[in-house]
Design an enzyme around this catalytic site. Structure first.
Site, PDB file in Angstrom:
ATOM      1  CB  SER A 141      -4.881   4.943  -9.025  1.00 50.88           C
ATOM      2  OG  SER A 141      -4.540   5.409 -10.316  1.00 50.88           O
ATOM      3  CE1 TYR A 156      -8.615   1.731 -10.918  1.00 55.74           C
ATOM      4  CE2 TYR A 156      -7.550   3.793 -11.521  1.00 55.74           C
ATOM      5  CZ  TYR A 156      -7.481   2.530 -10.968  1.00 55.74           C
ATOM      6  OH  TYR A 156      -6.290   2.060 -10.466  1.00 55.74           O
TER       7      TYR A 156
HETATM    8  N1  LIG Z   1      -1.458  -1.787 -12.759  1.00 55.98           N
HETATM    9  C1  LIG Z   1      -1.387  -0.470 -12.663  1.00 55.98           C
HETATM   10  O1  LIG Z   1      -0.749   0.217 -13.485  1.00 55.98           O
HETATM   11  C2  LIG Z   1      -2.069   0.230 -11.502  1.00 55.98           C
HETATM   12  C3  LIG Z   1      -1.903   1.631 -11.409  1.00 55.98           C
HETATM   13  C4  LIG Z   1      -2.488   2.304 -10.343  1.00 55.98           C
HETATM   14  C5  LIG Z   1      -3.194   1.595  -9.392  1.00 55.98           C
HETATM   15  N2  LIG Z   1      -3.350   0.242  -9.502  1.00 55.98           N
HETATM   16  C6  LIG Z   1      -4.110  -0.452  -8.455  1.00 55.98           C
HETATM   17  O2  LIG Z   1      -3.382  -1.556  -7.977  1.00 55.98           O
HETATM   18  C7  LIG Z   1      -4.285  -2.563  -7.503  1.00 55.98           C
HETATM   19  C8  LIG Z   1      -3.904  -3.909  -8.124  1.00 55.98           C
HETATM   20  O3  LIG Z   1      -4.001  -3.784  -9.525  1.00 55.98           O
HETATM   21  P1  LIG Z   1      -3.288  -4.770 -10.567  1.00 55.98           P
HETATM   22  O4  LIG Z   1      -2.618  -3.916 -11.548  1.00 55.98           O
HETATM   23  O5  LIG Z   1      -2.531  -5.812  -9.861  1.00 55.98           O
HETATM   24  O6  LIG Z   1      -4.586  -5.368 -11.287  1.00 55.98           O
HETATM   25  P2  LIG Z   1      -5.001  -6.850 -11.729  1.00 55.98           P
HETATM   26  O7  LIG Z   1      -3.817  -7.596 -12.208  1.00 55.98           O
HETATM   27  O8  LIG Z   1      -6.167  -6.651 -12.613  1.00 55.98           O
HETATM   28  O9  LIG Z   1      -5.468  -7.515 -10.353  1.00 55.98           O
HETATM   29  C9  LIG Z   1      -6.605  -7.038  -9.695  1.00 55.98           C
HETATM   30  C10 LIG Z   1      -6.939  -8.011  -8.588  1.00 55.98           C
HETATM   31  O10 LIG Z   1      -8.134  -7.536  -7.909  1.00 55.98           O
HETATM   32  C11 LIG Z   1      -9.022  -8.624  -7.837  1.00 55.98           C
HETATM   33  N3  LIG Z   1     -10.420  -8.189  -7.684  1.00 55.98           N
HETATM   34  C12 LIG Z   1     -11.176  -7.464  -8.535  1.00 55.98           C
HETATM   35  N4  LIG Z   1     -12.424  -7.319  -8.027  1.00 55.98           N
HETATM   36  C13 LIG Z   1     -12.435  -7.967  -6.831  1.00 55.98           C
HETATM   37  C14 LIG Z   1     -13.406  -8.190  -5.849  1.00 55.98           C
HETATM   38  N5  LIG Z   1     -14.657  -7.737  -5.964  1.00 55.98           N
HETATM   39  N6  LIG Z   1     -13.071  -8.897  -4.737  1.00 55.98           N
HETATM   40  C15 LIG Z   1     -11.822  -9.384  -4.590  1.00 55.98           C
HETATM   41  N7  LIG Z   1     -10.855  -9.239  -5.515  1.00 55.98           N
HETATM   42  C16 LIG Z   1     -11.160  -8.526  -6.618  1.00 55.98           C
HETATM   43  C17 LIG Z   1      -8.783  -9.440  -9.096  1.00 55.98           C
HETATM   44  O11 LIG Z   1      -9.340 -10.733  -8.974  1.00 55.98           O
HETATM   45  P3  LIG Z   1      -9.725 -11.618 -10.286  1.00 55.98           P
HETATM   46  O12 LIG Z   1      -8.450 -12.236 -10.791  1.00 55.98           O
HETATM   47  O13 LIG Z   1     -10.684 -12.620  -9.713  1.00 55.98           O
HETATM   48  O14 LIG Z   1     -10.338 -10.690 -11.285  1.00 55.98           O
HETATM   49  C18 LIG Z   1      -7.262  -9.423  -9.095  1.00 55.98           C
HETATM   50  O15 LIG Z   1      -6.761 -10.372  -8.182  1.00 55.98           O
HETATM   51  C19 LIG Z   1      -5.684  -2.087  -7.900  1.00 55.98           C
HETATM   52  O16 LIG Z   1      -6.324  -1.502  -6.773  1.00 55.98           O
HETATM   53  C20 LIG Z   1      -5.418  -1.034  -8.951  1.00 55.98           C
HETATM   54  O17 LIG Z   1      -6.445  -0.076  -9.025  1.00 55.98           O
HETATM   55  C21 LIG Z   1      -2.788  -0.452 -10.540  1.00 55.98           C
END
Ligand SMILES: NC(=O)c1ccc[n+]([C@@H]2O[C@H](COP(=O)([O-])OP(=O)(O)OC[C@H]3O[C@@H](n4cnc5c(N)ncnc54)[C@H](OP(=O)(O)O)[C@@H]3O)[C@@H](O)[C@H]2O)c1
Length: 233
Positions: A141, A156
């Site tokens: 991130s 985070y």
């Molecule tokens: N969205 C943004 O703006 C943004 C920005 C920068 C970085 N990121 C990074 O991008 C990645 C994906 O984020 P996203 O935005 O798609 O978030 P999201 O929609 O909240 O999805 C997160 C995913 O991670 C899973 N997860 C959480 N804890 C876990 C664990 N212990 N074991 C296995 N799976 C787990 C969740 O499963 P559940 O459904 O079971 O909870 C979900 O499938 C993350 O690493 C996040 O930090 C996102």
């Protein structure tokens, strides 16, 4: 040519789901990993409805036993692995301060965002080495960038800065195994984590991951990238 094989963690929704969709569309055999098997199976069903076949893999990246079980399952069903996307992540401390954040939140965030990708790399690099051009992509991130870091979401942000260090260490350790290891920042993406006000679609957030998984040269390793270009750590 051998079919390419990819594993994507935290892939039942958000950016991980989109990465699975695109890789499957490009002919990869995709393992959609989810900590909750029901949610994972539902996600696989959604892809199937659009004509894409992917396999579900139960995997909680914060649990070593779960990682070992998933790694064993993979090793018994495929003879190599081309791409590992460490995408699973949690963001539990938006309004916290480094001055009083609870150790429990810091620990759980580290376990998921930092230790999980390190342990996944430890358990899966032997299969990736059999690819001859393995790729590990750690979804970090911008908040993990030390050069930009201020007060936002301390657990985070610190966990993602440490994930970037995992990338550097593993990239150096795996260079002679022909495995590239990079961190990416997806930008601010409209997912459950990013919220409805985020400017980017999941497809836009997934773009650099897909590029690293399919087109980028193997010599591109040990970098932190956004929009396909290196950014400061
Ligand atoms: N969205 C943004 O703006 C943004 C920005 C920068 C970085 N990121 C990074 O991008 C990645 C994906 O984020 P996203 O935005 O798609 O978030 P999201 O929609 O909240 O999805 C997160 C995913 O991670 C899973 N997860 C959480 N804890 C876990 C664990 N212990 N074991 C296995 N799976 C787990 C969740 O499963 P559940 O459904 O079971 O909870 C979900 O499938 C993350 O690493 C996040 O930090 C996102």
């Amino acid at each position: 040519m051998k079919q390419k094989i990819a594993v994507v963690t935290g892939a039942n929704k958000g950016i991980g789901f989109e990465i699975c969709r695109q890789l499957a569309g490009k002919g990869f055999q995709v393992f959609l990993a989810a900590r909750d098997l029901k949610r994972g199976t539902e996600a696989v069903g959604k892809l199937k409805a659009s004509g894409l076949e992917v396999k579900v893999l139960q995997l909680d990246v914060s649990d070593l036993k779960s990682i070992e079980k998933a790694a064993a399952e993979l090793a018994s069903s495929v003879d190599h692995l081309d791409v590992l996307v460490n995408n699973a992540g949690i963001y539990e401390d938006e309004d916290a301060s480094a001055l009083n954040i609870s150790p429990e939140i810091v620990e759980q965030t580290f376990r998921t965002n930092t230790l999980g990708p390190l342990l996944m790399t430890q358990r899966l690099w032997p299969l990736l080495a059999k690819s001859g051009s393995g790729r590990i992509i750690n979804v970090s991130s911008g908040l993990g960038s030390l050069s930009e870091m201020e007060t936002t979401a301390p657990a985070y942000s610190i966990s993602k800065a440490a994930l970037n260090a995992v990338t550097r260490q593993c990239a150096a350790a795996l260079k002679d195994k022909k495995i590239a290891v990079n961190s990416i920042s997806p930008g601010w993406v409209r997912t459950e984590m990013g919220g409805a006000g985020a400017p980017l679609t999941p497809a836009e957030g997934a773009d650099t991951v897909i590029w690293l998984a399919t087109e980028a040269p193997l010599s591109l390793t040990s970098q932190f990238l956004r929009e396909r270009k290196p950014i400061p750590w």
